[in-house]
Scaffold this active site. Structure first.
Site, PDB file in Angstrom:
ATOM      1  N   ASP A   8       0.879  -1.155   0.000  1.00 35.66           N
ATOM      2  CA  ASP A   8       0.000   0.000   0.000  1.00 35.66           C
ATOM      3  C   ASP A   8       0.932   1.225   0.000  1.00 35.66           C
ATOM      4  O   ASP A   8       2.135   1.098   0.276  1.00 35.66           O
ATOM      5  CB  ASP A   8      -0.861  -0.067   1.276  1.00 35.66           C
ATOM      6  CG  ASP A   8      -1.697   1.157   1.482  1.00 35.66           C
ATOM      7  OD1 ASP A   8      -2.440   1.538   0.571  1.00 35.66           O
ATOM      8  OD2 ASP A   8      -1.607   1.756   2.579  1.00 35.66           O
ATOM      9  N   LEU A   9       0.411   2.398  -0.315  1.00 36.63           N
ATOM     10  CA  LEU A   9       1.290   3.582  -0.356  1.00 36.63           C
ATOM     11  C   LEU A   9       1.163   4.428   0.920  1.00 36.63           C
ATOM     12  O   LEU A   9       2.060   4.443   1.763  1.00 36.63           O
ATOM     13  CB  LEU A   9       0.968   4.425  -1.602  1.00 36.63           C
ATOM     14  CG  LEU A   9       1.798   5.702  -1.742  1.00 36.63           C
ATOM     15  CD1 LEU A   9       3.264   5.383  -2.004  1.00 36.63           C
ATOM     16  CD2 LEU A   9       1.242   6.583  -2.857  1.00 36.63           C
ATOM     17  N   ASP A  10      -0.003   5.100   1.028  1.00 36.95           N
ATOM     18  CA  ASP A  10      -0.183   6.014   2.158  1.00 36.95           C
ATOM     19  C   ASP A  10      -0.208   5.235   3.474  1.00 36.95           C
ATOM     20  O   ASP A  10      -1.037   4.355   3.646  1.00 36.95           O
ATOM     21  CB  ASP A  10      -1.513   6.781   2.015  1.00 36.95           C
ATOM     22  CG  ASP A  10      -1.513   7.688   0.790  1.00 36.95           C
ATOM     23  OD1 ASP A  10      -0.425   8.064   0.350  1.00 36.95           O
ATOM     24  OD2 ASP A  10      -2.609   8.028   0.305  1.00 36.95           O
ATOM     25  N   THR A  16       1.401  10.115   4.121  1.00 43.75           N
ATOM     26  CA  THR A  16       0.691  11.230   3.500  1.00 43.75           C
ATOM     27  C   THR A  16      -0.624  11.535   4.213  1.00 43.75           C
ATOM     28  O   THR A  16      -1.288  12.509   3.875  1.00 43.75           O
ATOM     29  CB  THR A  16       0.420  10.941   2.002  1.00 43.75           C
ATOM     30  OG1 THR A  16       0.127   9.562   1.875  1.00 43.75           O
ATOM     31  CG2 THR A  16       1.606  11.294   1.147  1.00 43.75           C
ATOM     32  N   LYS A  44      -8.474   6.549   6.214  1.00 42.17           N
ATOM     33  CA  LYS A  44      -7.299   5.829   5.692  1.00 42.17           C
ATOM     34  C   LYS A  44      -7.726   4.719   4.739  1.00 42.17           C
ATOM     35  O   LYS A  44      -8.571   3.890   5.100  1.00 42.17           O
ATOM     36  CB  LYS A  44      -6.483   5.223   6.836  1.00 42.17           C
ATOM     37  CG  LYS A  44      -5.586   6.229   7.508  1.00 42.17           C
ATOM     38  CD  LYS A  44      -4.657   5.533   8.486  1.00 42.17           C
ATOM     39  CE  LYS A  44      -3.716   6.509   9.138  1.00 42.17           C
ATOM     40  NZ  LYS A  44      -2.905   5.866  10.172  1.00 42.17           N
ATOM     41  N   SER A 113      -2.600   0.695  -4.220  1.00 37.92           N
ATOM     42  CA  SER A 113      -3.053   1.871  -3.463  1.00 37.92           C
ATOM     43  C   SER A 113      -4.384   2.384  -3.981  1.00 37.92           C
ATOM     44  O   SER A 113      -4.693   2.241  -5.162  1.00 37.92           O
ATOM     45  CB  SER A 113      -1.995   2.977  -3.602  1.00 37.92           C
ATOM     46  OG  SER A 113      -2.508   4.227  -3.203  1.00 37.92           O
ATOM     47  N   ALA A 114      -5.164   3.014  -3.087  1.00 36.90           N
ATOM     48  CA  ALA A 114      -6.433   3.627  -3.496  1.00 36.90           C
ATOM     49  C   ALA A 114      -6.209   5.011  -4.103  1.00 36.90           C
ATOM     50  O   ALA A 114      -7.116   5.589  -4.687  1.00 36.90           O
ATOM     51  CB  ALA A 114      -7.345   3.765  -2.277  1.00 36.90           C
ATOM     52  N   LYS A 144     -11.096  -0.836  -1.723  1.00 31.89           N
ATOM     53  CA  LYS A 144     -10.855  -1.716  -0.582  1.00 31.89           C
ATOM     54  C   LYS A 144     -12.050  -1.547   0.368  1.00 31.89           C
ATOM     55  O   LYS A 144     -12.517  -0.413   0.504  1.00 31.89           O
ATOM     56  CB  LYS A 144      -9.566  -1.311   0.151  1.00 31.89           C
ATOM     57  CG  LYS A 144      -8.298  -1.372  -0.723  1.00 31.89           C
ATOM     58  CD  LYS A 144      -7.125  -0.668  -0.014  1.00 31.89           C
ATOM     59  CE  LYS A 144      -5.908  -0.570  -0.920  1.00 31.89           C
ATOM     60  NZ  LYS A 144      -4.806   0.222  -0.359  1.00 31.89           N
ATOM     61  N   GLU A 168      -0.163  -3.400   4.587  1.00 28.40           N
ATOM     62  CA  GLU A 168      -1.293  -2.467   4.653  1.00 28.40           C
ATOM     63  C   GLU A 168      -1.404  -1.783   6.010  1.00 28.40           C
ATOM     64  O   GLU A 168      -1.180  -2.424   7.025  1.00 28.40           O
ATOM     65  CB  GLU A 168      -2.605  -3.239   4.430  1.00 28.40           C
ATOM     66  CG  GLU A 168      -3.308  -2.982   3.146  1.00 28.40           C
ATOM     67  CD  GLU A 168      -3.811  -1.561   2.921  1.00 28.40           C
ATOM     68  OE1 GLU A 168      -3.895  -0.786   3.877  1.00 28.40           O
ATOM     69  OE2 GLU A 168      -4.126  -1.248   1.780  1.00 28.40           O
ATOM     70  N   ASP A 169      -1.800  -0.508   6.009  1.00 26.30           N
ATOM     71  CA  ASP A 169      -2.006   0.189   7.288  1.00 26.30           C
ATOM     72  C   ASP A 169      -3.481   0.386   7.615  1.00 26.30           C
ATOM     73  O   ASP A 169      -3.791   0.857   8.705  1.00 26.30           O
ATOM     74  CB  ASP A 169      -1.318   1.568   7.275  1.00 26.30           C
ATOM     75  CG  ASP A 169      -2.032   2.533   6.350  1.00 26.30           C
ATOM     76  OD1 ASP A 169      -2.335   2.150   5.198  1.00 26.30           O
ATOM     77  OD2 ASP A 169      -2.314   3.677   6.772  1.00 26.30           O
TER      78      ASP A 169
HETATM   79  P1  B16 Z   1      -6.292  10.368  -3.494  1.00 29.84           P
HETATM   80  P2  B16 Z   1      -3.654   4.171   0.174  1.00 29.84           P
HETATM   81  C1  B16 Z   1      -5.474   6.173   0.164  1.00 29.84           C
HETATM   82  O1  B16 Z   1      -4.209   5.651  -0.165  1.00 29.84           O
HETATM   83  C2  B16 Z   1      -5.414   7.041   1.410  1.00 29.84           C
HETATM   84  O2  B16 Z   1      -5.130   6.254   2.554  1.00 29.84           O
HETATM   85  C3  B16 Z   1      -6.742   7.715   1.614  1.00 29.84           C
HETATM   86  O3  B16 Z   1      -6.701   8.541   2.759  1.00 29.84           O
HETATM   87  C4  B16 Z   1      -7.080   8.547   0.365  1.00 29.84           C
HETATM   88  O4  B16 Z   1      -8.350   9.189   0.494  1.00 29.84           O
HETATM   89  C5  B16 Z   1      -7.085   7.611  -0.850  1.00 29.84           C
HETATM   90  O5  B16 Z   1      -5.826   6.984  -0.969  1.00 29.84           O
HETATM   91  C6  B16 Z   1      -7.358   8.372  -2.142  1.00 29.84           C
HETATM   92  O6  B16 Z   1      -6.292   9.235  -2.376  1.00 29.84           O
HETATM   93  O7  B16 Z   1      -7.198  11.464  -3.036  1.00 29.84           O
HETATM   94  O8  B16 Z   1      -4.832  10.773  -3.575  1.00 29.84           O
HETATM   95  O9  B16 Z   1      -6.767   9.732  -4.792  1.00 29.84           O
HETATM   96  O10 B16 Z   1      -3.534   4.109   1.646  1.00 29.84           O
HETATM   97  O11 B16 Z   1      -4.636   3.176  -0.423  1.00 29.84           O
HETATM   98  O12 B16 Z   1      -2.308   4.170  -0.521  1.00 29.84           O
HETATM   99 MG    MG Z   2      -2.802   3.163   3.407  1.00 25.76          MG
END
Ligand code: B16
Ligand code: MG
Length: 217
Positions: A8-10, A16, A44, A113-114, A144, A168-169
């Site tokens: 996962d990224l964030d 972030t 998250k 990542s989302a 997810k 994953e966090d």
């Molecule tokens: P964006 P992950 C997610 O990333 C974040 O945890 C979540 O807070 C955010 O709303 C989502 O990505 C969408 O991000 O606005 O940059 O498209 O944890 O799945 O890497």
């Molecule tokens: Mg995350």
């Protein structure tokens, strides 16, 4: 044996969440809605659209579709301005150590990542070259805890889901990894991520021996 390691990224590679918090807080407060760091925790791993829907429901507000789109764009502009200065120093501790070990041992490495900003962030922190596959918010249709993001990553790596491991966090992300029949490794608190197969506070707690054992499984 070759395994697929999906990150996962964030919250896993970079933190972030603090920038998402600033941008969502600005938006919520502008609508007269209070926004706390506890509420930010609940966003998250949640998509941008779903995050705004949740904030509006917390504040008992409704918006027209036009206003909704405008605010989504505004939030992302603010978020992009906050992440503009990101560089390698924001990579979370020991992430490069694990990535380099996996590369040296010819393991599959993917991002799951989302975020629609995932590629831009990986470029900023100079990690984009390390990933053989990148699946993010721009190329999945189901968020997810649906396993789509991780199953697509496994397909791109050409590795069976049962031979994939997810870092994953978020609770939704751990559930997605479990639904994909992959080994789930939670990064964060044991109480929150109790559905994961393993949980570590961060990568400094993950030893090379542990990764070796996972590869041999
Ligand atoms: P964006 P992950 C997610 O990333 C974040 O945890 C979540 O807070 C955010 O709303 C989502 O990505 C969408 O991000 O606005 O940059 O498209 O944890 O799945 O890497
Ligand atoms: Mg995350």
């Amino acid at each position: 044996m070759k395994k697929g390691f999906i990150f996962d990224l964030d919250g896993v590679i970079v933190d972030t969440a603090k920038y998402h918090f600033l941008a969502w807080k600005k938006l919520a407060n502008g609508l007269g809605i209070d926004f706390t760091s506890e509420q930010n925790e609940q966003l998250k791993g949640v998509s941008r659209v779903r995050s705004l829907e949740k904030i509006l429901s917390w504040g008992n507000k409704t918006l027209s579709p036009e206003e909704f789109s405008e605010l989504m764009a505004k939030k992302n502009d603010d978020y992009l301005s906050y992440i503009a200065q990101m560089d390698d120093s924001e990579i979370l501790p020991d992430v490069p150590k694990i990535l380099h070990y996996l590369i040296d041992n010819e393991q599959g490495i993917a991002l799951g990542s989302a975020s629609k900003n995932a590629r831009a962030i990986l470029e900023k922190v100079h990690l984009i070259e390390k990933f053989q596959a990148i699946v993010d918010g721009t190329n999945v249709s189901k968020a997810k805890p649906d396993p789509e993001v991780f199953l697509n990553a496994a397909t791109e790596l050409e590795i069976q889901p049962k031979d994939c491991v997810v870092f994953e966090d978020s609770v939704a992300g751990v559930q997605a990894a479990n639904a994909a029949n992959m080994i789930s490794i939670g990064i964060g608190s044991k109480e929150v991520l109790h559905e994961a197969d393993y949980v570590f506070n961060d990568f400094t707690e993950i030893s090379i021996e542990f990764i070796e054992d996972i590869i041999k499984k």
